[in-house]
Design an enzyme around this catalytic site. Structure first.
Site, PDB file in Angstrom:
ATOM      1  N   ASP A  68       7.132 115.135 -18.080  1.00 27.86           N
ATOM      2  CA  ASP A  68       6.361 115.480 -17.199  1.00 27.86           C
ATOM      3  C   ASP A  68       6.446 114.327 -15.962  1.00 27.86           C
ATOM      4  OD1 ASP A  68       4.740 117.548 -17.292  1.00 27.86           O
ATOM      5  OD2 ASP A  68       2.840 116.512 -17.941  1.00 27.86           O
ATOM      6  N   TYR A  70       4.913 111.498 -13.526  1.00 26.45           N
ATOM      7  CA  TYR A  70       3.789 110.739 -13.323  1.00 26.45           C
ATOM      8  C   TYR A  70       2.719 111.247 -12.528  1.00 26.45           C
ATOM      9  CZ  TYR A  70       6.895 107.192 -15.207  1.00 26.45           C
ATOM     10  OH  TYR A  70       7.732 106.226 -16.069  1.00 26.45           O
ATOM     11  N   PHE A  81      10.773 109.055 -15.729  1.00 32.27           N
ATOM     12  CA  PHE A  81      10.499 107.643 -15.971  1.00 32.27           C
ATOM     13  C   PHE A  81      10.637 106.821 -14.633  1.00 32.27           C
ATOM     14  CE2 PHE A  81      12.596 109.306 -20.081  1.00 32.27           C
ATOM     15  CZ  PHE A  81      11.583 109.103 -20.978  1.00 32.27           C
ATOM     16  N   HIS A 190      10.387 107.903 -28.684  1.00 33.99           N
ATOM     17  CA  HIS A 190       9.873 107.790 -27.180  1.00 33.99           C
ATOM     18  C   HIS A 190       9.792 106.359 -26.865  1.00 33.99           C
ATOM     19  CE1 HIS A 190       8.049 108.263 -23.350  1.00 33.99           C
ATOM     20  NE2 HIS A 190       8.487 109.430 -23.236  1.00 33.99           N
TER      21      HIS A 190
END
Length: 226
Positions: A68, A70, A81, A190
């Site tokens: 997703d 931010y 990221f 993750h």
């Protein structure tokens, strides 16, 4: 969003042209128009396809999958990221830089902008390309996943010897889209603080990626952002 079609990189537009005309994508556009009327949506419209624009289809060497964007103001700019210059680094990105330093010795940069990676052939692709302000996951299951799955599938079918990097269960679920006989797949938990200590730290993926690229006679990625 009515002009969503023309603003993606031409190489990707050629590959994904049929997706833009499918029923799910028309419904997605309608959903996004309605969302924009009611809420703040991230990233800004012009950055929606930023990952594709910085990493054309024929230039992709590595595919790094996120989930997703931010959802805080100013954070999302269309690269998974990554955050723009001047924006505080999120916890997962801090852990990515810790692993990069342990693996290759590069000092963590003061910024969290990964555009340099994207420009070298690292497709920084989120599965969902938009989000409602302060509501993580709010645009999941509205069509974006179908679109980004199509992008992954086309890379798997039309390219060879790419390095797919799957961090966390959500990214791992995309493994079935990738032809492992034609591509390399690196997996880990993750980089989130909740899981990084269970195998992300010490995965040495950055050096592994460059080793794989070098074996194919492909220019390595300069991971140093400092």
């Amino acid at each position: 969003m009515g002009q969503i079609n023309p603003v993606i990189d031409e190489s990707w537009k050629a590959v994904l042209k049929e997706e833009f005309e499918k029923k799910y994508f028309l419904e997605l556009k309608a959903f996004l128009l309605e969302e924009k009327r009611k809420y703040r949506i991230f990233p800004p419209g012009k950055l929606l396809f930023n990952a594709f624009d910085h990493t054309p289809f024929d230039k992709v060497k590595v595919v790094l999958l996120g989930q997703d964007p931010y959802h805080g103001p100013g954070q999302a700019h269309g690269l998974c990221f990554s955050v723009p210059d001047g924006v505080q680094k999120p916890p997962s990105l801090i852990n990515i830089f810790k692993e990069l330093q342990a693996d290759l010795g590069f000092e963590p940069p003061v910024h969290g902008n990964l555009t340099k990676w994207a420009d070298q052939g690292v497709l920084l692709l989120n599965a969902t390309l938009t989000v409602r302000e302060n509501q993580a996951g709010s645009h999941q299951h509205h069509g974006w996943e179908t679109f980004t799955d199509a992008a992954i599938t086309q890379l798997s079918l039309r390219r060879n010897n790419l390095v797919f990097v799957l961090w966390g269960n959500y990214a791992l679920a995309k493994r079935s889209l990738i032809d492992a006989s034609r591509h390399f797949i690196l997996t880990s938990v993750h980089p989130s603080p909740l899981s990084a200590h269970r195998g992300f730290f010490g995965c040495n993926h950055f050096s592994q990626i460059n080793n794989l690229l070098r074996q194919q006679g492909v220019n390595e990625i300069d991971w140093n952002l400092s």
